[in-house]
Design a protein around this motif. Structure first.
Motif, PDB file in Angstrom:
ATOM      1  N   ASN A 110      12.251  -1.881 -30.581  1.00  0.00           N
ATOM      2  CA  ASN A 110      11.309  -1.166 -29.717  1.00  0.00           C
ATOM      3  C   ASN A 110      10.083  -0.740 -30.528  1.00  0.00           C
ATOM      4  O   ASN A 110       9.846   0.436 -30.781  1.00  0.00           O
ATOM      5  N   LYS A 222      15.523   5.120 -25.034  1.00  0.00           N
ATOM      6  CA  LYS A 222      14.441   5.227 -25.991  1.00  0.00           C
ATOM      7  C   LYS A 222      14.687   4.577 -27.335  1.00  0.00           C
ATOM      8  O   LYS A 222      13.791   4.514 -28.159  1.00  0.00           O
ATOM      9  N   PHE A 223      15.886   4.129 -27.617  1.00  0.00           N
ATOM     10  CA  PHE A 223      16.169   3.759 -28.995  1.00  0.00           C
ATOM     11  C   PHE A 223      15.660   2.372 -29.374  1.00  0.00           C
ATOM     12  O   PHE A 223      15.491   1.517 -28.539  1.00  0.00           O
ATOM     13  N   GLY A 224      15.452   2.167 -30.665  1.00  0.00           N
ATOM     14  CA  GLY A 224      15.003   0.872 -31.158  1.00  0.00           C
ATOM     15  C   GLY A 224      13.751   0.954 -32.000  1.00  0.00           C
ATOM     16  O   GLY A 224      13.245  -0.058 -32.484  1.00  0.00           O
ATOM     17  N   THR A 243       6.826   2.562 -33.026  1.00  0.00           N
ATOM     18  CA  THR A 243       7.673   2.577 -31.819  1.00  0.00           C
ATOM     19  C   THR A 243       6.900   2.290 -30.537  1.00  0.00           C
ATOM     20  O   THR A 243       5.669   2.461 -30.490  1.00  0.00           O
ATOM     21  N   GLY A 245       8.173   3.997 -28.064  1.00  0.00           N
ATOM     22  CA  GLY A 245       8.501   5.300 -27.450  1.00  0.00           C
ATOM     23  C   GLY A 245       9.734   5.213 -26.592  1.00  0.00           C
ATOM     24  O   GLY A 245      10.762   4.705 -27.023  1.00  0.00           O
ATOM     25  N   MET A 246       9.606   5.684 -25.369  1.00  0.00           N
ATOM     26  CA  MET A 246      10.760   5.838 -24.505  1.00  0.00           C
ATOM     27  C   MET A 246      10.552   5.055 -23.212  1.00  0.00           C
ATOM     28  O   MET A 246       9.502   5.190 -22.580  1.00  0.00           O
ATOM     29  N   GLY A 255       5.922  10.655 -28.508  1.00  0.00           N
ATOM     30  CA  GLY A 255       7.151  11.155 -29.143  1.00  0.00           C
ATOM     31  C   GLY A 255       6.910  11.638 -30.556  1.00  0.00           C
ATOM     32  O   GLY A 255       5.789  11.982 -30.940  1.00  0.00           O
ATOM     33  N   ASP A 256       7.972  11.655 -31.324  1.00  0.00           N
ATOM     34  CA  ASP A 256       7.888  12.167 -32.700  1.00  0.00           C
ATOM     35  C   ASP A 256       7.337  11.144 -33.686  1.00  0.00           C
ATOM     36  O   ASP A 256       6.814  11.526 -34.737  1.00  0.00           O
ATOM     37  N   SER A 257       7.450   9.859 -33.342  1.00  0.00           N
ATOM     38  CA  SER A 257       7.138   8.814 -34.340  1.00  0.00           C
ATOM     39  C   SER A 257       5.740   8.921 -34.949  1.00  0.00           C
ATOM     40  O   SER A 257       5.583   8.699 -36.149  1.00  0.00           O
ATOM     41  N   TRP A 278      15.807  10.998 -30.183  1.00  0.00           N
ATOM     42  CA  TRP A 278      15.206  11.637 -29.004  1.00  0.00           C
ATOM     43  C   TRP A 278      14.021  12.484 -29.473  1.00  0.00           C
ATOM     44  O   TRP A 278      14.171  13.615 -29.944  1.00  0.00           O
TER      45      TRP A 278
HETATM   46  N1  ASP Z   1      11.807   8.696 -31.478  1.00  0.00           N
HETATM   47  C1  ASP Z   1      11.239   7.760 -30.556  1.00  0.00           C
HETATM   48  C2  ASP Z   1      10.539   8.515 -29.468  1.00  0.00           C
HETATM   49  O1  ASP Z   1      11.072   9.499 -28.994  1.00  0.00           O
HETATM   50  C3  ASP Z   1      12.246   6.853 -29.952  1.00  0.00           C
HETATM   51  C4  ASP Z   1      13.190   6.181 -30.917  1.00  0.00           C
HETATM   52  O2  ASP Z   1      13.367   6.619 -32.020  1.00  0.00           O
HETATM   53  O3  ASP Z   1      13.760   5.164 -30.544  1.00  0.00           O
HETATM   54  O4  ASP Z   1       9.487   8.098 -29.053  1.00  0.00           O
END
Ligand code: ASP
Length: 359
Positions: A110, A222-224, A243, A245-246, A255-257, A278
């Motif tokens: 992702n 959201k993962f990947g 990323t 994202g979600m 998100g946090d990335s 998350w």
């Molecule tokens: N942390 C990412 C986000 O929330 C998603 C992910 O790690 O897969 O955008």
């Protein structure tokens, strides 16, 4: 009177003993505090690299052996790119960027090509990179036509006076910098599109107004995300994260990335960290910086710090995910509180580790 004087002397001498003991304890505490931070520790590896390809409900029973082999071989291909850069004396920043490029170009993850879809059926990508030597950092958020967002994050760090650019402005800067741009259609993958449709079916209109914490279906949407941390032969640490994202995100959600201190952090005095999970919880727990801070201010080892944040702080808030990290001695950590996390590492002996599930 005589008795009183005796008692007073006894009291003063006990009290002064206690003070000395207390002082001794305090100075011992201070020594051990400084020891663990400032005194040279055993070098574990002259250089090192760790990657992740996202954490989540990754279960062996849901995986075919072909699919698993495909993931393993892509993780190996990516990490070997960074490893060769480091082995030849290249910088940790180059290793992080070039390794992430391979993962971004693969539809498996992702990030880049395999980015998930937003509620509006677009792809909005986030990325960040940090240089542990200078504490310089760059991040891009919500770009739709930048092929490799990690390249843009690095250009923002090195060629702009800013740390974070978003949306159309970030894309205009990318064009100025000669960064490779693509059509919206480049990010279309059937599999991600179907995930969006499934996610939309699951959510009811009423649910949209609920807080993320009350919505269990968000967990698996959201993962990947991909990330890389590296230590080079000059002792410089770097971290990067990229990323889509979600799945089904809306309202310009970020998100946090791309958030320095949450998704990515690097400091030559402590460690380099890249997060996946998350994002809402990783932002609130400031995961990547928190791990560095526990090492810097509390003298925790990288393993202890990662464990504290990933196994306690994040789940206590209700979130899940994982991190990869490497410290200035080349100690590597891959900590997660989910069923699995795509991950790989190589040290200066060329020893390759690849993992997917909880071992
Ligand atoms: N942390 C990412 C986000 O929330 C998603 C992910 O790690 O897969 O955008």
């Amino acid at each position: 009177m005589k008795h009183f004087l005796c008692f007073l002397l006894l009291f003063l001498s006990i009290n002064s003993c206690m003070n000395k003991d207390e002082l001794k304890a305090l100075s011992k505490q201070n020594n051990s505090f400084h020891d663990s931070i400032y005194e040279p520790q055993q070098k574990r590896s002259e250089f090192a690299i760790v990657i992740h390809g996202g954490a989540g409900t990754i279960l062996k029973e849901n995986m075919t052996s072909e699919k698993e082999a495909t993931y393993r071989s892509k993780l190996e291909e990516a990490i070997r790119v960074g490893y060769n850069i480091l082995k030849d004396g290249g910088s940790s920043l180059d290793a992080v960027q070039k390794t992430i490029n391979i993962l971004e170009d693969s539809p498996l993850f992702n990030a880049g090509k395999g980015a998930v879809f937003t509620n509006a059926e677009t792809n909005e990508l986030d990325a960040s990179i940090m240089d542990g030597k200078t504490l310089n950092a760059g991040a891009s958020a919500s770009t739709k036509t930048v092929k490799n967002p990690i390249d843009l994050a690095r250009a923002i760090m090195e060629n702009s006076p800013h740390v974070m650019l978003s949306g159309e402005g970030a894309e205009a800067f990318a064009i100025e910098q000669g960064i490779e741009m693509v059509d919206y259609g480049y990010f279309f993958t059937e599999n991600r599109y179907q995930s969006l449709q499934r996610s939309k079916e699951k959510e009811g209109d009423e649910k949209n107004n609920k807080m993320a914490i009350d919505r269990p279906e968000i967990k698996d949407s959201k993962f990947g995300t991909v990330g890389c941390v590296a230590l080079d032969k000059d002792g410089n640490l770097a971290a990067g994260t990229s990323t889509g994202g979600m799945t089904n995100k809306r309202w310009g959600r970020i998100g946090d990335s791309p958030i320095i201190g949450a998704g990515t952090y690097a400091n030559n005095n402590t460690c380099a960290v890249s997060s996946t999970g998350w994002g809402e919880f990783f932002i609130r727990a400031l995961v990547a910086h928190d791990i560095s801070a526990l090492m810097e201010y509390k003298g925790l080892s990288i393993q202890e710090a990662a464990k504290e944040v990933i196994q306690k702080k994040v789940p206590d808030l209700g979130g899940d995910g994982g991190i990869i990290a490497v410290d200035k001695y080349g100690n590597m950590v891959m900590e997660f509180n989910t069923a699995g996390m795509y991950r790989a590492s190589i040290d200066d002996q060329g020893e390759l580790y690849i993992g997917i599930y909880k071992d």
